[in-house]
Write an enzyme that holds these catalytic residues in place. Structure first.
Site, PDB file in Angstrom:
ATOM      1  CG  ASP A 172     -17.346  20.991  -0.390  1.00  0.00           C
ATOM      2  OD1 ASP A 172     -16.978  20.775   0.399  1.00  0.00           O
ATOM      3  OD2 ASP A 172     -16.700  20.107  -0.872  1.00  0.00           O
ATOM      4  CG  HIS A 491     -20.341  27.306   4.257  1.00  0.00           C
ATOM      5  ND1 HIS A 491     -20.909  28.628   3.863  1.00  0.00           N
ATOM      6  CD2 HIS A 491     -20.171  26.743   3.000  1.00  0.00           C
ATOM      7  CE1 HIS A 491     -20.134  28.673   2.113  1.00  0.00           C
ATOM      8  NE2 HIS A 491     -19.563  27.260   1.586  1.00  0.00           N
ATOM      9  CG  ASP A 537     -26.659  31.065  12.772  1.00  0.00           C
ATOM     10  OD1 ASP A 537     -25.702  30.271  12.153  1.00  0.00           O
ATOM     11  OD2 ASP A 537     -27.119  31.129  13.765  1.00  0.00           O
ATOM     12  CD  GLU A 546     -16.990  24.493   4.557  1.00  0.00           C
ATOM     13  OE1 GLU A 546     -17.434  23.978   3.299  1.00  0.00           O
ATOM     14  OE2 GLU A 546     -16.250  25.223   4.878  1.00  0.00           O
TER      15      GLU A 546
END
Length: 567
Positions: A172, A491, A537, A546
């Site tokens: 993020d 991710h 994956d 992530e």
């Protein structure tokens, strides 16, 4: 100058192989173990050199049984390969490359640290340093709002502050004090043990030509941000800088949600105090950052005072979002026990100032046993700092705890499926396990090898590196851009949104996670529920695929220390 090239070997990129090995390389003078998964190779095993000559017919030295799948694994020792070069190990049905050399982990070690440059916020990532991963600046964070949960007399809700720089935290785009502090703490712990190595290490970042080691330059980029997260009026530290909701999978420059500093917390404030004290001590003689050390020391002391006055100020996001608007739904890094943070902070403040009050505070918060260092379990960073110190009483206490811990780790190897201290218990696997179990335990073993018994623990730290780099149940090298089979779809928003086929190189993914918390999203189908095979994956797999700065910091500490010893 270009970005460090990733070592991606062009063979059987996604083939499921029965041969599990370190896909990056083995040191010529160290143990080299290969595992054959599921089928006894019998007499078919051979190793050939680059010219096709048979140089070794290795034997199976032992069998191991997976405690979960009941698969048999066959452990093969090829340590006789001592001449640097490329070899091929073959069974009747499969073959794989064995790379043998003198500095085989150097490139992946450098890439793991270079990843932090690629994760910088508020600044353009430039082509001379990032090659194809160059991008415009995103999230300048010069117009950050004070969330109602963080409001104070001098900074009421809605006030605007400037809080630029720092690293994106993970997949993020937010910035979290707890995790940033832990990440810096782990890397500075490694730096303190390997200063000469880092003085020579060139990671090709904009600051590489100054007088400061590149690792410290990179830490300073985040430390400058951390200083902005302290309320100058009272010394408390905001828990995070965040959008109310996670952004979509778009590039940083295309994000437009408002950004907030949210709620001061005792855990963030103590982590801040610890890392400011640690960095002030290690940067006190810096020519490039001469103003930093006194500023950081003052900030650390002020943060300690706030934490002592607010011992129950824990971050409780669900309650916060019920009481204040906008509600916050991003990463919590919540923790309901600050004893470990207090131990780490008092340790670093004592080492910086020599004030006995901090020694007494550390004694009061001292852990009963050594545990793996993680963002939510920081006592061991304090323990490792005492081990590196000249204060003999605490040093010896922590060494005793470390010895017990590491002896238990290496005791698992003779019966392990993949010849490693990590991966032998179901509890080894879970969210971020490759860092919070495999890497950090490798760092603990390196400390033990240096401070307890030279030569006893180092090879076991290498075994954990072998596990990360391919000798495991999945057959993945879990660091992007390296090996013959590595994650292609982490991710990670920039890697998904930038239109480039390969993800950022040098990123460690979280790894096998039998909790599979992301299955509820509906579209993921894991290949297995077994603890050590529960990995996929897929960009959507935030539970297993992530990336995060704390995980990469642990990778930096492990691989750079190994590279320093073998350089």
């Amino acid at each position: 100058m270009v970005l460090m090239a990733a070592l991606v070997l062009p063979m059987q990129a996604q083939k499921k192989s029965e041969i599990r090995l370190n896909q990056v390389g083995y040191y010529a003078d160290e143990e080299k173990v290969v595992v054959i998964d599921g089928k006894n190779p019998g007499s078919s095993l051979s190793v050939t050199d680059a010219q096709g000559n048979v140089v070794l017919r290795p034997k199976v030295v032992r069998k191991a049984l997976s405690p979960w799948s009941k698969k048999q694994r066959f452990i093969v020792d090829v340590s006789e390969l001592r001449t640097p070069g490329q070899y091929t190990i073959a069974t009747k049905d499969d073959k794989a490359c064995i790379n043998v050399g003198s500095r085989v982990l150097h490139d992946v070690a450098v890439a793991s640290l270079k990843m932090f440059y690629l994760m910088r916020t508020g600044t353009p990532i430039l082509e001379p340093y990032a090659a194809e991963y160059a991008r415009p600046a995103g999230h300048p964070d010069t117009h950050v709002l004070v969330h109602p949960s963080a409001a104070s007399t001098n900074r009421p809700a809605g006030s605007v502050i400037s809080s630029p720089l720092g690293w994106y935290d993970a997949g993020d785009y937010n910035k979290y004090v707890v995790n940033s502090s832990f990440s810096i703490g782990v890397m500075l712990t490694c730096y303190e043990q390997n200063k000469d190595y880092f003085a020579r290490l060139d990671t090709n970042i904009p600051e590489s030509r100054n007088a400061t080691p590149d690792l410290l330059d990179e830490m300073m980029f985040n430390l400058r941000w951390l200083l902005t997260m302290q309320d100058p009026a009272d010394g408390g530290v905001y828990h995070k800088l965040t959008t109310p909701n996670f952004e979509g999978f778009v590039m940083p420059a295309d994000c437009h949600q408002p950004r907030y500093v949210v709620a001061k917390s005792v855990t963030a404030t103590l982590d801040f105090a610890a890392v400011m004290a640690q960095s002030a001590r290690l940067l006190k003689d810096s020519r490039d950052y001469s103003e930093f050390a006194p500023m950081a020391e003052a900030a650390a002391l002020k943060a300690w005072q706030w934490a002592e006055a607010n011992p129950d100020a824990y971050y409780r996001q669900e309650l916060l979002s019920q009481q204040h608007q906008p509600a916050i739904y991003t990463g919590t890094y919540g923790d309901g026990d600050a004893r470990d943070e207090r131990f780490w902070a008092s340790t670093e403040l004592f080492r910086l100032t020599g004030n006995d009050a901090f020694l007494q505070a550390a004694r009061q918060a001292m852990p009963e046993r050594f545990t793996a260092p993680t963002w939510g379990g920081l006592a061991s960073l304090g323990a490792l700092s005492w081990i590196a110190s000249s204060q003999q009483d605490m040093k010896q206490l922590m060494l005793s705890q470390l010895k017990d811990y590491c002896d238990e780790l290496i005791g698992r190897v003779p019966t392990s499926s993949f010849q490693s201290p990590f991966g032998n218990k179901a509890s080894d696997f879970g969210w971020g396990c490759l860092a919070e179990g495999c890497c950090v335990n490798g760092v603990a073993l390196l400390f033990a090898d240096k401070y307890i018994e030279k030569g006893k623990y180092f090879r076991h730290a290498l075994q954990n590196a072998d596990y990360l780099l391919g000798r495991n149940a999945t057959g993945y090298c879990f660091v992007t851009g390296f090996g013959t089979k590595s994650p292609m779809h982490p991710h990670h928003r920039p890697s998904e949104a930038d239109g480039i086929g390969n993800p950022f190189p040098g990123m460690l993914v979280g790894g096998p996670n039998p909790g599979q918390q992301d299955k509820e999203s509906g579209h993921l189908t894991y290949p297995s529920n077994l603890p050590d095979e529960s990995y996929i994956d897929d960009m959507g797999s935030y539970a297993s695929n992530e990336i995060a700065i704390n995980w990469n910091a642990s990778l930096v500490a492990l691989l750079c220390w190994i590279d320093a010893l073998k350089g």
